[in-house]
Design a protein around this motif. Structure first.
Motif, PDB file in Angstrom:
ATOM      1  N   THR A 128      16.565  13.870   2.780  1.00 15.88           N
ATOM      2  CA  THR A 128      16.502  13.017   3.981  1.00 15.88           C
ATOM      3  C   THR A 128      15.149  13.139   4.665  1.00 15.88           C
ATOM      4  O   THR A 128      14.524  12.138   5.022  1.00 15.88           O
ATOM      5  N   ASN A 129      14.689  14.368   4.846  1.00 19.84           N
ATOM      6  CA  ASN A 129      13.409  14.594   5.527  1.00 19.84           C
ATOM      7  C   ASN A 129      12.249  13.979   4.758  1.00 19.84           C
ATOM      8  O   ASN A 129      11.337  13.387   5.342  1.00 19.84           O
ATOM      9  N   GLU A 130      12.264  14.126   3.434  1.00 18.40           N
ATOM     10  CA  GLU A 130      11.190  13.567   2.613  1.00 18.40           C
ATOM     11  C   GLU A 130      11.209  12.039   2.655  1.00 18.40           C
ATOM     12  O   GLU A 130      10.162  11.397   2.742  1.00 18.40           O
ATOM     13  N   CYS A 131      12.395  11.447   2.589  1.00 16.26           N
ATOM     14  CA  CYS A 131      12.502   9.979   2.631  1.00 16.26           C
ATOM     15  C   CYS A 131      12.080   9.428   3.985  1.00 16.26           C
ATOM     16  O   CYS A 131      11.539   8.325   4.073  1.00 16.26           O
ATOM     17  N   ASP A 132      12.330  10.203   5.031  1.00 14.65           N
ATOM     18  CA  ASP A 132      11.953   9.749   6.376  1.00 14.65           C
ATOM     19  C   ASP A 132      10.441   9.732   6.585  1.00 14.65           C
ATOM     20  O   ASP A 132       9.952   9.147   7.563  1.00 14.65           O
ATOM     21  N   LYS A 133       9.685  10.353   5.682  1.00 17.25           N
ATOM     22  CA  LYS A 133       8.233  10.379   5.832  1.00 17.25           C
ATOM     23  C   LYS A 133       7.600   9.018   5.583  1.00 17.25           C
ATOM     24  O   LYS A 133       6.502   8.743   6.052  1.00 17.25           O
ATOM     25  N   GLY A 134       8.274   8.174   4.801  1.00 18.62           N
ATOM     26  CA  GLY A 134       7.704   6.845   4.569  1.00 18.62           C
ATOM     27  C   GLY A 134       8.162   6.234   3.267  1.00 18.62           C
ATOM     28  O   GLY A 134       8.819   6.870   2.437  1.00 18.62           O
ATOM     29  N   ILE A 135       7.773   4.984   3.078  1.00 20.65           N
ATOM     30  CA  ILE A 135       8.192   4.227   1.907  1.00 20.65           C
ATOM     31  C   ILE A 135       7.723   4.841   0.588  1.00 20.65           C
ATOM     32  O   ILE A 135       8.449   4.760  -0.415  1.00 20.65           O
ATOM     33  N   PRO A 136       6.536   5.467   0.494  1.00 25.86           N
ATOM     34  CA  PRO A 136       6.152   6.064  -0.805  1.00 25.86           C
ATOM     35  C   PRO A 136       7.156   7.099  -1.280  1.00 25.86           C
ATOM     36  O   PRO A 136       7.520   7.136  -2.453  1.00 25.86           O
ATOM     37  N   ASN A 137       7.620   7.938  -0.348  1.00 26.94           N
ATOM     38  CA  ASN A 137       8.593   8.973  -0.694  1.00 26.94           C
ATOM     39  C   ASN A 137       9.933   8.360  -1.078  1.00 26.94           C
ATOM     40  O   ASN A 137      10.599   8.837  -2.002  1.00 26.94           O
ATOM     41  N   ARG A 138      10.322   7.293  -0.369  1.00 28.43           N
ATOM     42  CA  ARG A 138      11.607   6.652  -0.685  1.00 28.43           C
ATOM     43  C   ARG A 138      11.575   5.990  -2.058  1.00 28.43           C
ATOM     44  O   ARG A 138      12.542   6.062  -2.821  1.00 28.43           O
ATOM     45  N   VAL A 139      10.467   5.320  -2.360  1.00 34.20           N
ATOM     46  CA  VAL A 139      10.335   4.682  -3.673  1.00 34.20           C
ATOM     47  C   VAL A 139      10.365   5.731  -4.781  1.00 34.20           C
ATOM     48  O   VAL A 139      11.037   5.565  -5.813  1.00 34.20           O
ATOM     49  N   TYR A 140       9.650   6.821  -4.560  1.00 34.70           N
ATOM     50  CA  TYR A 140       9.630   7.904  -5.558  1.00 34.70           C
ATOM     51  C   TYR A 140      11.036   8.476  -5.753  1.00 34.70           C
ATOM     52  O   TYR A 140      11.478   8.684  -6.891  1.00 34.70           O
ATOM     53  N   ALA A 141      11.737   8.730  -4.654  1.00 36.69           N
ATOM     54  CA  ALA A 141      13.098   9.275  -4.745  1.00 36.69           C
ATOM     55  C   ALA A 141      14.019   8.319  -5.486  1.00 36.69           C
ATOM     56  O   ALA A 141      14.848   8.743  -6.305  1.00 36.69           O
ATOM     57  N   ASP A 185       0.801  -1.228   0.000  1.00 33.34           N
ATOM     58  CA  ASP A 185       0.000   0.000   0.000  1.00 33.34           C
ATOM     59  C   ASP A 185       0.831   1.274   0.000  1.00 33.34           C
ATOM     60  O   ASP A 185       0.334   2.339   0.301  1.00 33.34           O
ATOM     61  N   HIS A 186       2.127   1.151  -0.353  1.00 31.99           N
ATOM     62  CA  HIS A 186       2.980   2.335  -0.229  1.00 31.99           C
ATOM     63  C   HIS A 186       2.657   3.411  -1.260  1.00 31.99           C
ATOM     64  O   HIS A 186       3.032   4.568  -1.102  1.00 31.99           O
ATOM     65  N   MET A 187       1.931   3.067  -2.340  1.00 35.49           N
ATOM     66  CA  MET A 187       1.647   4.050  -3.386  1.00 35.49           C
ATOM     67  C   MET A 187       0.395   4.876  -3.096  1.00 35.49           C
ATOM     68  O   MET A 187       0.035   5.755  -3.867  1.00 35.49           O
ATOM     69  N   THR A 188      -0.255   4.593  -1.988  1.00 35.83           N
ATOM     70  CA  THR A 188      -1.547   5.252  -1.726  1.00 35.83           C
ATOM     71  C   THR A 188      -1.420   6.566  -0.965  1.00 35.83           C
ATOM     72  O   THR A 188      -2.389   7.291  -0.851  1.00 35.83           O
ATOM     73  N   SER A 189      -0.222   6.855  -0.429  1.00 38.25           N
ATOM     74  CA  SER A 189      -0.151   8.005   0.481  1.00 38.25           C
ATOM     75  C   SER A 189       0.865   9.068   0.082  1.00 38.25           C
ATOM     76  O   SER A 189       1.292   9.861   0.912  1.00 38.25           O
ATOM     77  N   LEU A 190       1.302   9.092  -1.153  1.00 34.33           N
ATOM     78  CA  LEU A 190       2.283  10.081  -1.593  1.00 34.33           C
ATOM     79  C   LEU A 190       1.557  11.317  -2.120  1.00 34.33           C
ATOM     80  O   LEU A 190       0.797  11.242  -3.088  1.00 34.33           O
ATOM     81  N   ASP A 191       1.793  12.477  -1.478  1.00 39.11           N
ATOM     82  CA  ASP A 191       1.080  13.676  -1.905  1.00 39.11           C
ATOM     83  C   ASP A 191       1.909  14.471  -2.919  1.00 39.11           C
ATOM     84  O   ASP A 191       3.131  14.363  -2.983  1.00 39.11           O
ATOM     85  N   THR A 241      16.092   2.661   3.397  1.00 40.41           N
ATOM     86  CA  THR A 241      15.355   1.936   4.420  1.00 40.41           C
ATOM     87  C   THR A 241      14.206   1.171   3.778  1.00 40.41           C
ATOM     88  O   THR A 241      13.337   1.752   3.131  1.00 40.41           O
ATOM     89  N   LYS A 242      14.232  -0.136   3.885  1.00 38.92           N
ATOM     90  CA  LYS A 242      13.237  -1.045   3.307  1.00 38.92           C
ATOM     91  C   LYS A 242      13.250  -1.071   1.774  1.00 38.92           C
ATOM     92  O   LYS A 242      12.344  -1.598   1.157  1.00 38.92           O
ATOM     93  N   GLN A 243      14.289  -0.498   1.180  1.00 40.16           N
ATOM     94  CA  GLN A 243      14.478  -0.694  -0.258  1.00 40.16           C
ATOM     95  C   GLN A 243      15.994  -0.774  -0.550  1.00 40.16           C
ATOM     96  O   GLN A 243      16.556   0.070  -1.256  1.00 40.16           O
ATOM     97  N   PRO A 244      16.637  -1.827  -0.020  1.00 42.46           N
ATOM     98  CA  PRO A 244      18.094  -1.971  -0.168  1.00 42.46           C
ATOM     99  C   PRO A 244      18.529  -2.399  -1.567  1.00 42.46           C
ATOM    100  O   PRO A 244      19.725  -2.474  -1.842  1.00 42.46           O
ATOM    101  N   ASP A 245      17.572  -2.680  -2.454  1.00 43.06           N
ATOM    102  CA  ASP A 245      17.919  -3.103  -3.820  1.00 43.06           C
ATOM    103  C   ASP A 245      18.736  -2.057  -4.575  1.00 43.06           C
ATOM    104  O   ASP A 245      19.366  -2.383  -5.584  1.00 43.06           O
ATOM    105  N   LEU A 246      18.726  -0.822  -4.117  1.00 43.47           N
ATOM    106  CA  LEU A 246      19.422   0.251  -4.835  1.00 43.47           C
ATOM    107  C   LEU A 246      20.938   0.111  -4.803  1.00 43.47           C
ATOM    108  O   LEU A 246      21.631   0.650  -5.665  1.00 43.47           O
ATOM    109  N   LEU A 247      21.469  -0.594  -3.828  1.00 44.77           N
ATOM    110  CA  LEU A 247      22.931  -0.707  -3.708  1.00 44.77           C
ATOM    111  C   LEU A 247      23.521  -1.365  -4.948  1.00 44.77           C
ATOM    112  O   LEU A 247      23.002  -2.371  -5.436  1.00 44.77           O
TER     113      LEU A 247
END
Length: 466
Positions: free
Chosen positions: A92-105, A49-55, A140-146
């Motif tokens: 950093t602040n945007e990514c710390d908001k949650g997985i939707p922001n991290r995936v988008y970044a 459900d990470h795609m449901t909360s990105l504003d 965080t929770k998306q280590p595939d980027l390494l």
């Protein structure tokens, strides 16, 4: 073989449902889940459900910050470091908001942008701290980027850096890269990280030591469901061979620092994968320190749990198992369990510790019996009557205590253990063997089921004998 997919594949399926079939986001996610489950795909590693909360506001600010950072990373002209640091803080602040922001970044190329900045400003400690902090938040929770570039950067910084703040930020990122990602763990370990971590165990910086221990524990995890067989045991064996004595020595050096002691015990228990390692801890004076610190921090529930874990692991070595009780730990164990018996987690671990210490060891059983273990065991069973783990470990502890010390049975029966065990036979049918074993060794009447019987006929084979 269980089928697996990665997060990107799942996200692409959801997006296809939205763009191709005009579904709403919730409907698109539900349909993707249904389709993959119908194909027998295990989705336990997927965040659904990470795609449901990105504003929109977040995506715009994040995209703008990354675009500016990308220009600064590629520019050959000297750029204002404070401006870059400010933009990194935004990421950093945007990514710390949650997985939707991290995936988008991540999809906007944040990883490569930040890596480029870290390489460009590799001599600037403040820049490196902020780059590694941003990478930790991003991954965080998306280590595939390494990738290989990141692994090389880790090795280079660990080999060359002496600034404790840079090292601490780097190690926090490395730990995040290892969580739930077996390939990253193996790649980082195979790159020789252990040789760079060993000298850091000699530092006096407590914060840095805790970060080193965190990475060591992450390297021996076995939490990636996408991989059928990991190398956690091999990593633990190699790490223990090179560092266990140094880690145990830190128990004495920092015996008044509760947080570091807790991390040390947690790390030691994760490395005790062979019996000879248990002896290493004892030879290094670990039992004395565990006993003394367990007394000092006996009121700390979390600390007591870690002590129970370590003692249970150490009991895997028969010689050390005897020495634990000879170090007068029996009354300390029962007292600590009694103090924290209201916690189901602590009760489970404490009962498991008693079970391990008394397995085929009547002298240990006698010491724990005299220290009041029966009363504490039964109290735990009464307090957590519906907790299967407490009841199971209690059954093991009772069975191991009385199996070679039958004189103890009367005490257990006097304080009312029989009706509890018989109730567990009906309540926890999948674990009835544990309760029946305890009842049997207590001398109670119990119906033991014969697991397999032959039919009495002759065995036959297909084909003719030559």
């Amino acid at each position: 073989m269980v089928l697996k997919i990665n997060q990107e594949t799942f996200d692409d399926a959801v997006k296809e449902n939205i763009t191709e079939f005009g579904m709403e986001i919730g409907e698109a996610i539900a349909d993707a889940v249904k389709q993959y489950e119908a194909q027998g795909v295990d989705l336990s590693n997927i965040i659904k459900d990470h795609m449901t909360s990105l504003d929109t506001e977040s995506t715009q600010e994040l995209a703008e910050a990354l675009a500016k950072l990308a220009k600064f990373a590629k520019s050959e002209v000297s750029t204002s470091v404070p401006q870059i640091l400010q933009l990194l803080q935004v990421v950093t602040n945007e990514c710390d908001k949650g997985i939707p922001n991290r995936v988008y970044a991540g999809k906007q190329g944040a990883y490569n942008i930040i890596m480029d900045l870290a390489l460009k400003y590799c001599l600037n400690a403040e820049m490196l701290v902020n780059c590694f902090t941003a990478l930790k938040s991003l991954m965080t929770k998306q280590p595939d980027l390494l990738n290989e570039s990141g692994i090389q950067c880790i090795g280079k910084c660990l080999h060359q850096q002496t600034n404790p703040e840079v090292l601490s930020a780097l190690l926090k990122w490395v730990k995040e890269c290892c969580i739930m990602h077996e390939t990253n763990r193996q790649s980082i370990f195979n790159a020789g990280i252990l040789e760079d971590l060993k000298p850091l165990l000699q530092k006096v910086d407590v914060s840095l030591l805790r970060d080193v221990l965190g990475v060591l524990r992450a390297l021996v995890l076995d939490d990636d469901v996408r991989v059928e067989f990991g190398r956690s045991h091999e990593h633990a064996r190699a790490i223990a061979s090179d560092t266990l004595c140094s880690i145990t020595a830190l128990l004495s050096n920092f015996k008044n620092d509760e947080l570091l002691i807790n991390d040390l015990l947690l790390t030691i228990s994760s490395l005790l994968v062979r019996t000879e390692f248990c002896k290493k801890v004892e030879d290094a004076g670990g039992l004395d320190v565990i006993r003394d610190t367990m007394v000092v921090f006996q009121s700390r529930d979390k600390f007591v749990r870690q002590c129970f874990k370590v003692l249970k692991a150490l009991a895997g070595n028969d010689e050390v198992k005897v020495l634990i009780i000879k170090k007068d730990l029996a009354p300390i164990i029962t007292s600590a369990l009694s103090i924290h018996k209201s916690s189901s987690q602590t009760a489970t671990l404490g009962l498991g510790c008693i079970a391990a210490l008394t397995l085929r060891c009547p002298d240990n059983s006698k010491a724990l019996f005299e220290a009041g273990a029966p009363e504490v065991i039964v109290d735990c069973m009464k307090l957590h009557s519906d907790d299967v783990n407490v009841q199971k470990n209690a059954s093991w502890a009772i069975r191991n205590m009385v199996s070679r010390s039958r004189y103890q049975s009367n005490k257990f029966l006097e304080i009312g253990v029989e009706p509890i065990l018989k109730s567990n036979l009906k309540k926890f049918t999948h674990h009835e063997f544990d309760a029946k074993s305890a009842l049997r060794d207590l001398g109670c009447e119990v119906n033991l089921k014969e697991e397999w019987t032959g039919s009495g006929g002759l065995l036959t084979t297909q084909g003719k004998r030559k």
